[in-house]
Design an enzyme around this catalytic site. Structure first.
Site, PDB file in Angstrom:
ATOM      1  N   GLU A 147     -39.962 -29.159 -38.032  1.00 50.27           N
ATOM      2  CA  GLU A 147     -39.036 -27.850 -37.667  1.00 50.27           C
ATOM      3  C   GLU A 147     -37.992 -29.582 -36.991  1.00 50.27           C
ATOM      4  O   GLU A 147     -38.492 -30.105 -37.095  1.00 50.27           O
ATOM      5  CB  GLU A 147     -39.462 -28.117 -36.342  1.00 50.27           C
ATOM      6  CG  GLU A 147     -38.547 -27.132 -35.326  1.00 50.27           C
ATOM      7  CD  GLU A 147     -36.834 -26.456 -35.700  1.00 50.27           C
ATOM      8  OE1 GLU A 147     -37.420 -25.123 -36.215  1.00 50.27           O
ATOM      9  OE2 GLU A 147     -36.053 -26.843 -35.465  1.00 50.27           O
ATOM     10  N   ALA A 172     -30.740 -10.601 -29.242  1.00 50.77           N
ATOM     11  CA  ALA A 172     -31.428  -9.696 -28.826  1.00 50.77           C
ATOM     12  C   ALA A 172     -32.116  -8.777 -28.617  1.00 50.77           C
ATOM     13  O   ALA A 172     -32.920  -8.325 -27.328  1.00 50.77           O
ATOM     14  CB  ALA A 172     -31.545 -10.532 -27.358  1.00 50.77           C
ATOM     15  N   ILE A 173     -31.601  -7.946 -29.369  1.00 50.47           N
ATOM     16  CA  ILE A 173     -32.079  -6.349 -29.162  1.00 50.47           C
ATOM     17  C   ILE A 173     -33.049  -5.966 -30.600  1.00 50.47           C
ATOM     18  O   ILE A 173     -33.068  -6.225 -31.805  1.00 50.47           O
ATOM     19  CB  ILE A 173     -30.467  -5.431 -30.604  1.00 50.47           C
ATOM     20  CG1 ILE A 173     -29.827  -5.769 -29.877  1.00 50.47           C
ATOM     21  CG2 ILE A 173     -30.730  -3.887 -30.493  1.00 50.47           C
ATOM     22  CD1 ILE A 173     -29.459  -5.292 -28.489  1.00 50.47           C
ATOM     23  N   HIS A 220     -33.710  -3.163 -32.631  1.00 51.28           N
ATOM     24  CA  HIS A 220     -33.147  -1.580 -33.538  1.00 51.28           C
ATOM     25  C   HIS A 220     -34.133  -0.510 -33.608  1.00 51.28           C
ATOM     26  O   HIS A 220     -34.644  -1.071 -34.533  1.00 51.28           O
ATOM     27  CB  HIS A 220     -32.345  -2.415 -34.977  1.00 51.28           C
ATOM     28  CG  HIS A 220     -31.062  -3.461 -34.709  1.00 51.28           C
ATOM     29  ND1 HIS A 220     -29.979  -2.862 -34.292  1.00 51.28           N
ATOM     30  CD2 HIS A 220     -30.458  -5.019 -34.569  1.00 51.28           C
ATOM     31  CE1 HIS A 220     -29.180  -4.410 -33.650  1.00 51.28           C
ATOM     32  NE2 HIS A 220     -29.683  -5.178 -33.999  1.00 51.28           N
ATOM     33  N   LYS A 244     -22.051  -4.672 -37.677  1.00 51.55           N
ATOM     34  CA  LYS A 244     -22.517  -3.996 -36.134  1.00 51.55           C
ATOM     35  C   LYS A 244     -21.892  -3.974 -35.156  1.00 51.55           C
ATOM     36  O   LYS A 244     -21.942  -2.692 -34.529  1.00 51.55           O
ATOM     37  CB  LYS A 244     -24.473  -4.184 -36.308  1.00 51.55           C
ATOM     38  CG  LYS A 244     -25.091  -3.760 -37.100  1.00 51.55           C
ATOM     39  CD  LYS A 244     -26.554  -3.213 -36.077  1.00 51.55           C
ATOM     40  CE  LYS A 244     -26.960  -3.599 -37.476  1.00 51.55           C
ATOM     41  NZ  LYS A 244     -27.694  -5.311 -37.892  1.00 51.55           N
ATOM     42  N   ARG A 294     -25.314 -15.669 -37.994  1.00 54.33           N
ATOM     43  CA  ARG A 294     -26.748 -16.023 -38.892  1.00 54.33           C
ATOM     44  C   ARG A 294     -27.099 -16.298 -39.548  1.00 54.33           C
ATOM     45  O   ARG A 294     -25.656 -16.281 -40.545  1.00 54.33           O
ATOM     46  CB  ARG A 294     -25.631 -14.190 -38.975  1.00 54.33           C
ATOM     47  CG  ARG A 294     -25.416 -13.292 -37.699  1.00 54.33           C
ATOM     48  CD  ARG A 294     -24.179 -12.214 -37.720  1.00 54.33           C
ATOM     49  NE  ARG A 294     -24.072 -11.463 -37.087  1.00 54.33           N
ATOM     50  CZ  ARG A 294     -23.169 -11.478 -36.607  1.00 54.33           C
ATOM     51  NH1 ARG A 294     -22.225 -12.926 -36.824  1.00 54.33           N
ATOM     52  NH2 ARG A 294     -22.516 -11.007 -35.807  1.00 54.33           N
ATOM     53  N   ILE A 311     -32.932 -13.791 -43.814  1.00 51.97           N
ATOM     54  CA  ILE A 311     -33.271 -13.554 -42.489  1.00 51.97           C
ATOM     55  C   ILE A 311     -32.012 -12.716 -40.895  1.00 51.97           C
ATOM     56  O   ILE A 311     -31.657 -13.334 -40.658  1.00 51.97           O
ATOM     57  CB  ILE A 311     -34.508 -13.703 -41.757  1.00 51.97           C
ATOM     58  CG1 ILE A 311     -35.394 -13.830 -42.960  1.00 51.97           C
ATOM     59  CG2 ILE A 311     -35.224 -12.616 -41.122  1.00 51.97           C
ATOM     60  CD1 ILE A 311     -35.835 -13.274 -43.171  1.00 51.97           C
ATOM     61  N   SER A 359     -35.693  -7.630 -35.551  1.00 54.58           N
ATOM     62  CA  SER A 359     -36.619  -6.553 -34.868  1.00 54.58           C
ATOM     63  C   SER A 359     -37.534  -6.663 -35.986  1.00 54.58           C
ATOM     64  O   SER A 359     -38.608  -6.089 -35.810  1.00 54.58           O
ATOM     65  CB  SER A 359     -35.805  -5.495 -35.159  1.00 54.58           C
ATOM     66  OG  SER A 359     -34.670  -5.709 -34.553  1.00 54.58           O
ATOM     67  N   CYS A 398     -30.955 -19.640  -7.920  1.00 58.79           N
ATOM     68  CA  CYS A 398     -30.466 -18.244  -8.913  1.00 58.79           C
ATOM     69  C   CYS A 398     -31.075 -17.525  -9.797  1.00 58.79           C
ATOM     70  O   CYS A 398     -31.588 -16.271  -9.440  1.00 58.79           O
ATOM     71  CB  CYS A 398     -29.513 -18.269  -9.699  1.00 58.79           C
ATOM     72  SG  CYS A 398     -28.461 -19.489  -9.719  1.00 58.79           S
TER      73      CYS A 398
END
Lengths: 418, 142, 480
Positions: free
Chosen positions: C32, C47-48, C50, C250, C310, C335, C341, C401
């Site tokens: 990495e 963070a979806i 789909h 989107k 992206r 990707i 997803s 918090c």
């Protein structure tokens, strides 16, 4: 579950003063819950002087001011429990707290005083554009690093916001050997006290750019540059006015917000203008037996006023515990022209002298504060100078209050004829 | 003529002070005249800062305090995270010192070390930078 | 050969490859470039999870999205990753949108998306009363959800490490040489040899491909900017709310996060591979677009802006293939959305490709396929007390918090992939993620990192290499 007569949430200047005042009213079972590892709150990092002129008639530093209250508390049986975080407050005044020594515990309180203070607005709160590099600090976080931990956060500094913490940090960083390049203020006037402009900026030839803001932050890793632009009357940046500062640090002094997450959890009504609880003249919230004072109620400029307000709350909590409730119907206070909020927001008709704290929306010279009962003026106070950065207060004596007919009083600013 | 802002009260009068006669105009009250003249004749400031606490160590090697006192809010015994044994002691000059000597005062403050126990008001540097001001502690350090 | 397989890049795609490969008796290494996993696109996206109606039928994106989404719930349960299957709505806000919804619905059916429904205005508003009154209907995808993307990546990588994979951080690949039967990769930390290489380098994957002479694709990094709002706004909507997609992407979505905040964004602007700056134009666009769908959003309660890049490419599909230029070298590149997803299905896909190329796979006997992280604020009172009795640090709240205790911070600093920065701690335990954005807890987190890792506090970084926080001590030096 343990029980205490009075639980004070927060061991800063507000909580200490409130607890002491309640003690003096013969409340003998008082517990202060403090989340940090020592009492004194934010004063511990405010090592500059200028505190206590009202309260002690001398100029003290923050730690000295806090120290005086801590010494007074030591002479009582008030308990301070440090390292203790209150996680929840219920409507029937049960507090859930956690600490390394007591673990997770529930505490039932006869009365509660909210004294949690405030937090700083962040980069996100004002959506400053630019890179996500390091080197951007709220002024208070930098102050903690510098004054308590003994670390420097950078060498070439720009400060956004001319609130008092930002100004104080300009001087502190300069005295510690950093170069403060500019203090940048969005509004056409400073949000800080004049003495701080003089002693923290002018003394060190640090330029103050009014009606300017930060429009870009550059830096791949650590901050390398900030871009400052002039703004127009709508606070929008004016293209072509950009100035670029080579710096490694940006300090943000862009406002404070009362910390009312616990109050909201308990369902206490919050005034959207102060971001603090809506209170009566005795600083009681709409939840009976729960009081609020200090910066959790509204952001103050002077700790002396925090202490005074907190003593009121402490006395009121003691009266509540002794079974004494304020009498008389409700009279609401309405913000008229030029007034952005008042504390308290309402009071009981039978109240003794009403001391009213508020902020104005603009800079005023030779103006007046008017108090209206319907259309009828019941009081008028002349002021040579008023500014949003300086909290105003007026006193309405009982004789005056007795004459109020309606159930709404309006406070407004009357501008001087031009 | 030198222009300065009066800091005696929140009003912030813009004063004009004659550099030779120290005559002041633009003041709304007599206190402004006094401030204006003094500010030009011999401006003074209180300096506040911190000094290194001897033996406090760095954060990674900080000793743990053996005992705690819940009433004073002092440290709790169990592996504390906060600045328990403070690394810096806050100090101030016990009276205003000449404004021109601020950095000289800072240089002396930066050199001195504080060794606990220390009480508020304890003198760390007498007559700092040859002034009649002393650098004193503003916090107890048990 | 040092390793059977080297994976370049530990974002969510690389981590899932590592997680799948670590199930087998292989010598496995992940390189990495950054000093932490999940530090590129994985940490800054919507963070979806789909539904899978967006990609064109027949594409790898369509197949892997639907498969990955189906796998996500079980994977997150096993590895203790916050995930919520709250479903998504694509809104029709104008007449021409109705047609788009019907197209998406048909695509979704062709892709095998389960449970898709076209809702009328009333049913849409019944599900989400805070939507714009202009809403005409919606495409409802019940399989969609939200996930914590960096914790998913971390959990996958941690599990791979616990099963024997070697992770080298701060090890950017600077050159690749063909050797007899494999590859030799140069990093500032030395050379690594392997029979097979998997390129999961995200926005840099075309540069990695070029190192083996493969110029078959180009990454077209595309920035998306976001607002993250306070938890007080977190219940403004319950589902993921999309507007109709355009060729650019989107569109701007509004969604709760698994942490209880509200996330709004992104726009889509071509940029460089690591440009994560926010722009006034981008933020204005996102704000205005979101308000068209959900007019009541209080942007006053914004706590943070961020931008993610992206890994879009010049291809219309994911690039999941063996390199024609360099046999034994595989790409999981380009990707783009719906990459997160699809992530749970990307590892198995790569595994198949590697096996097809001759990699011998033998299942490990004692594979650990679980992970638990203690989240103090989620425990019962009794559990909290038990922990504090054992170690009082569990009773000291550091982040007010988000109610994160010293115990959690110390635990993460001694986990299989310990963080080396303040934000590394934040991504693992949430300290500093809340409304004060680390204003209060930042200095204390730094101090704990320094203490636990035995370093000087001035060496603790905000995030990646070079993001120093403190430049030294006051008074010109140490007290020692």
């Amino acid at each position: 579950m343990t029980e205490h007569e009075l639980v004070v949430i927060g061991g800063g200047p507000a909580g200490l003063a409130a607890a002491l005042a309640a003690w003096e009213q013969d409340v003998r079972d008082i517990l202060i819950l403090e989340r940090d590892n020592q009492a004194g709150g934010i004063l511990n990092q405010c090592i500059h002087n200028g505190f206590g002129l009202h309260r002690f008639q001398e100029e003290l530093t923050g730690p000295e001011y806090a120290g005086r209250f801590i010494d007074l508390v030591k002479q009582t049986d008030i308990q301070i429990r440090t390292d203790t975080m209150v996680l929840d407050l219920t409507r029937d005044r049960v507090l859930h707290a956690v600490s390394p020594r007591q673990g997770y515990e529930a505490i039932r309180a006869g009365a509660v005083i909210l004294a949690m203070g405030c937090r700083e607005r962040t980069r996100g709160a004002i959506s400053i554009p630019g890179a996500r590099c390091s080197g951007i600090f709220t002024a208070g976080a930098a102050q903690r690093f510098l004054n308590m931990e003994g670390y420097m956060v950078g060498k070439r500094v720009v400060i956004l916001g001319s609130g008092d913490i930002g100004l104080i940090m300009a001087r502190r960083m300069t005295l510690e050997g950093a170069k403060v390049l500019a203090c940048v203020e969005l509004m056409p006037y400073s949000g800080g006290l004049t003495r701080n402009i003089v002693q923290c900026l002018n003394d060190f030839d640090i330029p103050l750019y009014l009606s300017h803001t930060v429009t870009d932050i550059r830096g791949k890793n650590r901050l390398e540059q900030v871009v400052v632009s002039q703004v127009d009357g709508n606070r929008s940046p004016i293209p072509g006015t950009e100035m670029v500062f080579d710096c490694d640090t940006l300090l943000l002094s862009v406002g404070l917000l009362p910390e009312n997450e616990l109050s909201r959890q308990a369902g206490i009504e919050i005034d959207p203008r102060t971001n603090g609880p809506l209170v009566w003249e005795n600083r009681e919230t709409d939840l009976p037996g729960v009081f609020a004072c200090g910066n959790v109620l509204h952001v103050h400029d002077l700790v002396d006023y925090v202490s005074a307000e907190s003593e009121q709350a402490g006395i009121a909590a003691a009266a509540y515990l002794h079974g004494n409730r304020p009498a008389g119907g409700e009279i609401r206070l309405v913000n008229g022209t030029g007034v952005s909020y008042t504390v308290p927001q309402h009071f009981h008709r039978e109240a003794e002298t009403l001391e009213l704290f508020f902020r104005v929306r603009n800079i005023y010279r030779n103006a007046a504060i008017r108090v209206l009962d319907g259309d009828a003026q019941i009081a008028r106070f002349k002021r040579e100078h008023m500014a949003p950065g300086e909290m105003e207060n007026i006193k309405l004596p009982k004789v005056l209050l007795d004459r109020v007919r309606g159930n709404v009083l309006t406070v407004e600013i009357e501008e001087a004829p031009v | 003529m030198k222009e300065i802002i009066c800091i005696t009260c929140p009003k912030g009068c813009h004063l004009k002070v004659d550099e030779e006669t120290f005559a002041v105009t633009g003041n709304a009250c007599p206190r402004g005249a006094v401030y204006g003249a003094n500010e030009l004749r011999s401006p003074v400031r209180v300096v506040t800062s911190t000094v290194i606490v001897e033996d406090a160590g760095t954060s990674s090697a900080r000793p743990q305090t053996p005992d705690c006192d819940s009433r004073t809010g002092n440290a709790c015994p169990c592996k504390p995270a906060g600045a328990v044994l403070a690394r810096r002691l806050p100090v101030k000059t016990d009276r205003p010192i000449p404004k021109g000597k601020m950095f000289e005062v800072m240089a002396e403050i930066n050199r001195v070390r504080a060794t606990p126990p220390i009480k508020v008001g304890d003198v760390l540097i007498p007559h700092v930078a040859g002034t009649d001001g002393n650098v004193v502690a503003t916090k107890n350090l048990p | 050969m040092d390793f059977d397989v080297v994976i370049i890049g530990c974002g969510v795609a690389g981590a899932d490859c590592a997680y799948e490969l670590a199930k087998y008796d292989l010598r496995l290494c992940v390189l990495e470039a950054s000093n932490d996993v999940a530090n590129g696109t994985t940490k800054a996206n919507s963070a979806i999870v789909h539904g899978g109606y967006d990609p064109l039928p027949g594409t790898k994106m369509a197949r892997l999205n639907v498969r990955g989404t189906a796998m996500m719930g079980e994977l997150c349960r096993k590895l203790d990753v916050p995930y919520r299957n709250n479903g998504s709505l694509v809104l029709s806000l104008a007449e021409e949108d109705d047609e788009t919804l019907r197209t998406l619905y048909a695509q979704g059916l062709a892709n095998g998306v389960p449970g898709l429904e076209l809702l009328d205005r009333e049913r849409t508003l019944a599900l989400e009363p805070n939507l714009s009154p202009a809403v005409r209907g919606a495409l409802f995808a019940p399989s969609a959800g939200i996930v914590n993307p960096w914790e998913l990546c971390l959990a996958l990588a941690e599990t791979a490490v616990r099963n024997g994979a070697e992770l080298r951080l701060s090890a950017p690949v600077t050159a690749i040489r063909r050797t007899a039967g494999g590859f030799c990769l140069s990093t500032p930390k030395g050379e690594v040899t392997a029979r097979y290489v998997v390129n999961c380098a995200g926005t840099f994957s075309d540069r990695i491909a070029a190192m083996v002479g493969d110029r078959s694709f180009a990454i077209r990094p595309t920035k998306g900017e976001y607002f993250l709002l306070d938890k007080s706004e977190g219940t403004r909507v319950d589902h993921v709310i999309f507007q109709c997609p355009t060729p650019a992407g989107k569109g701007v979505l509004v969604t709760p996060t698994v942490h209880g905040n509200l996330l709004v964004g992104p726009n889509a602007v071509p940029t460089g591979p690591d440009d994560t700056a926010n722009t006034p134009a981008g933020m204005d666009y996102v704000r205005a677009s979101a308000l068209r769908a959900v007019p009541g959003i209080s942007f006053r309660d914004n706590i943070r802006n961020f931008a993610g890049v992206r890994a879009n490419s010049d291809r219309d599909d994911f690039i999941l293939t063996e390199s024609a230029a360099a046999p034994g070298f595989f790409h999981a590149a380009g990707i783009k959305s719906p990459g997160l997803s699809a992530a749970p299905a990307i590892g198995p896909e790569l595994l198949d490709l590697l096996e097809g190329a001759g990699l011998k796979l033998k299942k490990k006997e004692n594979y650990i396929d679980s992970r638990r992280r203690v989240r103090f604020h989620e425990l019962s009172d009794e559990e909290k007390n038990a922990l504090i009795r054992e170690d009082p640090r569990w009773g000291r709240v550091i982040c007010r918090c988000e109610t994160v205790t010293e115990g959690e911070i110390v635990a993460c600093l001694h986990s299989p992939i310990p963080p080396v920065s303040v934000n590394g701690v934040k991504r693992r335990v949430g300290a500093g993620m809340g409304r004060c954005q680390g204003g209060f807890c930042g200095p204390r987190v730094q101090e704990i990192i320094a203490r636990e890792l035995g370093m000087d506090q001035t060496e603790v970084l905000m995030d990646w290499e070079g993001t120093w926080v403190l430049c030294g001590e006051t008074k010109g030096g140490s007290a020692l």
